[in-house]
Enzyme design. Structure first.
Site, PDB file in Angstrom:
ATOM      1  N   SER A  85      59.108  41.375  30.056  1.00 34.71           N
ATOM      2  CA  SER A  85      57.897  40.546  30.028  1.00 34.71           C
ATOM      3  C   SER A  85      58.029  39.357  30.971  1.00 34.71           C
ATOM      4  O   SER A  85      57.080  38.590  31.134  1.00 34.71           O
ATOM      5  CB  SER A  85      57.605  40.072  28.605  1.00 34.71           C
ATOM      6  OG  SER A  85      58.743  39.453  28.040  1.00 34.71           O
ATOM      7  N   ASN A 113      62.202  36.043  17.987  1.00 35.53           N
ATOM      8  CA  ASN A 113      60.922  36.216  17.295  1.00 35.53           C
ATOM      9  C   ASN A 113      60.266  34.873  16.947  1.00 35.53           C
ATOM     10  O   ASN A 113      59.076  34.678  17.170  1.00 35.53           O
ATOM     11  CB  ASN A 113      61.111  37.059  16.034  1.00 35.53           C
ATOM     12  CG  ASN A 113      61.598  38.455  16.364  1.00 35.53           C
ATOM     13  OD1 ASN A 113      61.634  38.843  17.536  1.00 35.53           O
ATOM     14  ND2 ASN A 113      61.977  39.214  15.345  1.00 35.53           N
ATOM     15  N   THR A 134       9.920  33.590  25.065  1.00 36.11           N
ATOM     16  CA  THR A 134      10.503  34.522  24.099  1.00 36.11           C
ATOM     17  C   THR A 134      10.212  35.899  24.692  1.00 36.11           C
ATOM     18  O   THR A 134       9.161  36.089  25.321  1.00 36.11           O
ATOM     19  CB  THR A 134       9.871  34.407  22.692  1.00 36.11           C
ATOM     20  OG1 THR A 134       8.478  34.693  22.798  1.00 36.11           O
ATOM     21  CG2 THR A 134      10.044  33.011  22.096  1.00 36.11           C
ATOM     22  N   HIS A 135      11.141  36.812  24.547  1.00 33.48           N
ATOM     23  CA  HIS A 135      11.014  38.146  25.166  1.00 33.48           C
ATOM     24  C   HIS A 135      10.854  38.056  26.681  1.00 33.48           C
ATOM     25  O   HIS A 135      10.286  38.952  27.300  1.00 33.48           O
ATOM     26  CB  HIS A 135       9.827  38.931  24.573  1.00 33.48           C
ATOM     27  CG  HIS A 135       9.755  38.876  23.082  1.00 33.48           C
ATOM     28  ND1 HIS A 135      10.354  39.806  22.262  1.00 33.48           N
ATOM     29  CD2 HIS A 135       9.186  37.964  22.247  1.00 33.48           C
ATOM     30  CE1 HIS A 135      10.139  39.487  20.999  1.00 33.48           C
ATOM     31  NE2 HIS A 135       9.447  38.377  20.950  1.00 33.48           N
ATOM     32  N   SER A 195      24.472  36.236  53.024  1.00 32.68           N
ATOM     33  CA  SER A 195      24.643  37.672  53.232  1.00 32.68           C
ATOM     34  C   SER A 195      25.051  37.894  54.678  1.00 32.68           C
ATOM     35  O   SER A 195      24.614  37.177  55.570  1.00 32.68           O
ATOM     36  CB  SER A 195      23.317  38.377  52.942  1.00 32.68           C
ATOM     37  OG  SER A 195      23.244  39.593  53.655  1.00 32.68           O
ATOM     38  N   LYS A 199      19.303  35.066  53.094  1.00 32.06           N
ATOM     39  CA  LYS A 199      19.804  35.133  51.712  1.00 32.06           C
ATOM     40  C   LYS A 199      20.654  33.939  51.307  1.00 32.06           C
ATOM     41  O   LYS A 199      21.422  33.401  52.100  1.00 32.06           O
ATOM     42  CB  LYS A 199      20.647  36.399  51.535  1.00 32.06           C
ATOM     43  CG  LYS A 199      19.827  37.658  51.626  1.00 32.06           C
ATOM     44  CD  LYS A 199      19.157  37.993  50.325  1.00 32.06           C
ATOM     45  CE  LYS A 199      20.147  38.686  49.436  1.00 32.06           C
ATOM     46  NZ  LYS A 199      19.510  39.225  48.239  1.00 32.06           N
ATOM     47  N   ASN A 231      22.815  33.599  47.856  1.00 32.84           N
ATOM     48  CA  ASN A 231      23.087  34.354  46.632  1.00 32.84           C
ATOM     49  C   ASN A 231      23.820  33.519  45.583  1.00 32.84           C
ATOM     50  O   ASN A 231      24.728  32.768  45.920  1.00 32.84           O
ATOM     51  CB  ASN A 231      23.917  35.593  46.959  1.00 32.84           C
ATOM     52  CG  ASN A 231      23.153  36.565  47.844  1.00 32.84           C
ATOM     53  OD1 ASN A 231      21.937  36.688  47.711  1.00 32.84           O
ATOM     54  ND2 ASN A 231      23.844  37.225  48.740  1.00 32.84           N
ATOM     55  N   TYR A 278      57.610  41.099  12.967  1.00 32.17           N
ATOM     56  CA  TYR A 278      57.497  41.209  14.417  1.00 32.17           C
ATOM     57  C   TYR A 278      57.607  42.667  14.869  1.00 32.17           C
ATOM     58  O   TYR A 278      58.386  43.438  14.334  1.00 32.17           O
ATOM     59  CB  TYR A 278      58.596  40.387  15.123  1.00 32.17           C
ATOM     60  CG  TYR A 278      58.541  40.542  16.635  1.00 32.17           C
ATOM     61  CD1 TYR A 278      57.682  39.767  17.400  1.00 32.17           C
ATOM     62  CD2 TYR A 278      59.302  41.515  17.289  1.00 32.17           C
ATOM     63  CE1 TYR A 278      57.597  39.932  18.776  1.00 32.17           C
ATOM     64  CE2 TYR A 278      59.223  41.693  18.664  1.00 32.17           C
ATOM     65  CZ  TYR A 278      58.358  40.896  19.402  1.00 32.17           C
ATOM     66  OH  TYR A 278      58.264  41.073  20.760  1.00 32.17           O
ATOM     67  N   GLN A 338      54.315  41.623  22.252  1.00 33.35           N
ATOM     68  CA  GLN A 338      54.549  41.152  23.621  1.00 33.35           C
ATOM     69  C   GLN A 338      53.274  41.293  24.463  1.00 33.35           C
ATOM     70  O   GLN A 338      53.112  40.608  25.471  1.00 33.35           O
ATOM     71  CB  GLN A 338      55.698  41.947  24.247  1.00 33.35           C
ATOM     72  CG  GLN A 338      56.057  41.537  25.655  1.00 33.35           C
ATOM     73  CD  GLN A 338      57.405  42.099  26.074  1.00 33.35           C
ATOM     74  OE1 GLN A 338      58.444  41.655  25.576  1.00 33.35           O
ATOM     75  NE2 GLN A 338      57.406  43.082  26.953  1.00 33.35           N
ATOM     76  N   LYS A 359      50.223  38.239  25.518  1.00 31.72           N
ATOM     77  CA  LYS A 359      50.207  37.117  26.461  1.00 31.72           C
ATOM     78  C   LYS A 359      49.242  37.272  27.628  1.00 31.72           C
ATOM     79  O   LYS A 359      48.447  36.368  27.909  1.00 31.72           O
ATOM     80  CB  LYS A 359      51.626  36.881  26.992  1.00 31.72           C
ATOM     81  CG  LYS A 359      52.530  36.345  25.904  1.00 31.72           C
ATOM     82  CD  LYS A 359      53.989  36.424  26.280  1.00 31.72           C
ATOM     83  CE  LYS A 359      54.858  36.397  25.057  1.00 31.72           C
ATOM     84  NZ  LYS A 359      54.688  37.572  24.174  1.00 31.72           N
TER      85      LYS A 359
HETATM   86  N1  ARG Z   1      59.474  39.160  25.028  1.00 31.51           N
HETATM   87  C1  ARG Z   1      59.281  39.248  23.625  1.00 31.51           C
HETATM   88  C2  ARG Z   1      57.800  39.036  23.285  1.00 31.51           C
HETATM   89  O1  ARG Z   1      57.105  38.563  24.101  1.00 31.51           O
HETATM   90  C3  ARG Z   1      60.086  38.213  22.914  1.00 31.51           C
HETATM   91  C4  ARG Z   1      60.465  38.572  21.531  1.00 31.51           C
HETATM   92  C5  ARG Z   1      61.368  39.751  21.515  1.00 31.51           C
HETATM   93  N2  ARG Z   1      61.897  39.978  20.218  1.00 31.51           N
HETATM   94  C6  ARG Z   1      62.542  41.077  19.924  1.00 31.51           C
HETATM   95  N3  ARG Z   1      62.971  41.213  18.724  1.00 31.51           N
HETATM   96  N4  ARG Z   1      62.721  42.050  20.816  1.00 31.51           N
HETATM   97  O2  ARG Z   1      57.347  39.354  22.220  1.00 31.51           O
END
Ligand code: ARG
Length: 472
Positions: free
Chosen positions: A28, A115, A166-167, A288, A294, A296, A328, A333, A336
């Site tokens: 990650s 975790n 409206t509409h 354009s 134009k 835009n 967990y 992961q 993110k």
């Molecule tokens: N890179 C992991 C995540 O984003 C970190 C936690 C990993 N924990 C584990 N028990 N493998 O979730």
């Protein structure tokens, strides 16, 4: 990113090396290095606490802190070496710490798991992102309130009048200021949703360890307060296994994105040649390559479309979380990237609108003319009859017939003759109708609380300004 391979921090029980493709799939660090600041802050809080409760010796704490500060400086300078074989942000930092200060680095991870570490980093990030977006929403809110104030008098001392729809059919005239305040209201709720979410996620998971807590005599209250959290989380399973804080952020973001998308659609429509209500600034429009005439509304179009990415982030993470058993799982992961993307998307979109809107030009004559079209004040004539005792349903029917007559003969209601008016109802005349049918009379009449009458809107502008002056 380098691809050197050294022994994994978790390598104790493994005899074979990790498959290269697995390493790539599992890592990650290409995206979670964005949590580097939060990760180092979390480690600094953790090691200080380990020292304070006597788990680590003062010299050990000093060595680890020194190493972490050096790493932080390199991260900020962009010179930190991120390695894919070190999997994630946490192990990159810890392994580099060991490279730099030796085996004592291994004591940092006492009473901690990745975790609770990742849950802490991500909460810190998301809380800061929520408060940052709340501030940016507030800035856009302030633009709408300022615009509302300006357009109370920007038409030669008179309020700018806009057709209300409206509409997408002309319904009743409204003040442009009233329209501005409608967005200010939506944004005020968006801002409060981010602040509410930030308050709810303001708890530190650090010390929950892998899932069950730890036998070490930690002071979770100390680390919570060192990291600026209000308190530690109460349940270790929930601490490492829950991502509803991120879902809330994305839900608030999705609602905001929906509002910005509706706004975009209105700006796009209103700036067309056909509507002609509004000219967007050159700085926020594009040309354009083939059609020289134009201009835009690309920013508004992209903002309308980017709502899809933000909704997608919410749907994606809901799908990641659903069906995962406590506590967990590596699935988490995947929390993110969608959140980072939604945050970046909303952040830039808010800034663009905050810059663009005050520079747009509204065309008061065009909006006024449009507001008068489409029999937009027919309700006022019906209300006049109803005020004189005619049941509203009957008044509606009478005026409806007059609208039918006018539209069949290609006229406006105020063009109907005295005879035609009187024939429709004895209380009506051409004079009475003309007085009731002006857009100015129509807006002035709507003085119910929250209505579009200038008296009401002026009071609402004052109130909105007062709410902006109060600290968030
Ligand atoms: N890179 C992991 C995540 O984003 C970190 C936690 C990993 N924990 C584990 N028990 N493998 O979730």
């Amino acid at each position: 990113m380098t691809t050197t391979t050294d022994k994994k921090l978790w390598g104790g029980r493994f005899a074979e090396a990790t498959d290269g493709l697995v390493e790539l799939y599992n890592a990650s660090v290409p995206f979670d290095q964005r949590l580097a600041e939060q990760d180092v802050r979390g480690s600094l809080a953790h090691v200080a606490m380990l020292g304070a409760v006597g788990i680590l010796q003062p010299d050990e704490v000093t060595a680890i802190e020194g190493g972490l500060h050096g790493i932080l400086a390199d991260i900020r300078a962009g010179t930190f070496e991120w390695r894919l074989d070190r999997e994630d942000v946490h192990m990159n930092i810890e392994a580099t710490l060991r490279d730099r200060i030796g085996p004592v680095a291994g004591k940092l991870h006492t009473a901690r798991s990745r975790n609770d570490q990742v849950a802490t980093d991500f909460r810190l990030f998301t809380k800061e992102a929520a408060l940052d977006l709340a501030g940016k929403v507030r800035a856009l809110r302030a633009v709408f309130v300022a615009e509302a104030h300006k357009h109370l008098t920007s038409n030669g001392g008179e309020p700018v009048i806009l057709p209300g729809y409206t509409h997408l059919q002309v319904a009743q005239p409204i003040l442009l200021s009233h329209w501005c305040l409608a967005y200010a209201e939506m944004l005020e709720r968006d801002e409060s949703r981010f602040r509410d979410a930030a308050a709810r996620m303001n708890e530190s998971p650090l010390g929950a360890a892998a899932l069950a807590g730890t036998p070490w005599p930690l002071d979770r209250f100390q680390t919570a307060s060192a990291l600026g959290f209000a308190r530690p989380t109460r349940n270790s399973l929930d601490s490492v296994g829950s991502r509803d804080f991120a879902l809330e952020f994305l839900a608030a973001g999705s609602i905001l994105a929906a509002h910005l998308s509706r706004l975009s659609e209105e700006l796009i429509l209103y700036s067309t040649f056909e509507f002609g209500f509004l000219t967007l600034p050159d700085s926020h429009t594009t040309g354009s390559s083939i059609m020289p005439q134009k201009k835009n509304p690309d920013v508004a179009e992209l903002a309308r479309a980017k709502s899809g990415r933000v909704f997608g982030a919410l749907m994606g993470l809901l799908t990641v979380v659903k069906g995962t058993p406590l506590a967990y799982n590596k699935d988490l992961q995947e929390d993110k990237e969608p959140l980072f993307d939604a945050y970046d998307t909303l952040s830039i979109t808010l800034r663009l609108f905050t810059d663009m809107l005050p520079r747009a030009t509204w065309h008061a004559q065009a909006t006024l003319a449009a507001a008068a079209r489409g029999y937009s004040t027919a309700t006022d004539l019906a209300d006049f009859l109803a005020r004189s005792g005619v049941p509203f349903r009957e008044a509606h029917e009478i005026v409806g017939a007059l609208v039918g007559l006018a539209s069949r003969t290609g006229r406006q209601l105020w063009d109907l003759t005295d005879d035609e008016m009187r024939a429709a109802h004895p209380l009506l005349s051409a004079d009475v109708a003309q007085a009731q049918l002006t857009v100015q009379a129509s807006v002035a009449a709507r003085a119910s609380y929250g209505g579009t009458a200038p008296t009401q809107v002026r009071a609402q502008v004052d109130d909105a300004q007062r709410r902006l002056e109060v600290n968030a």
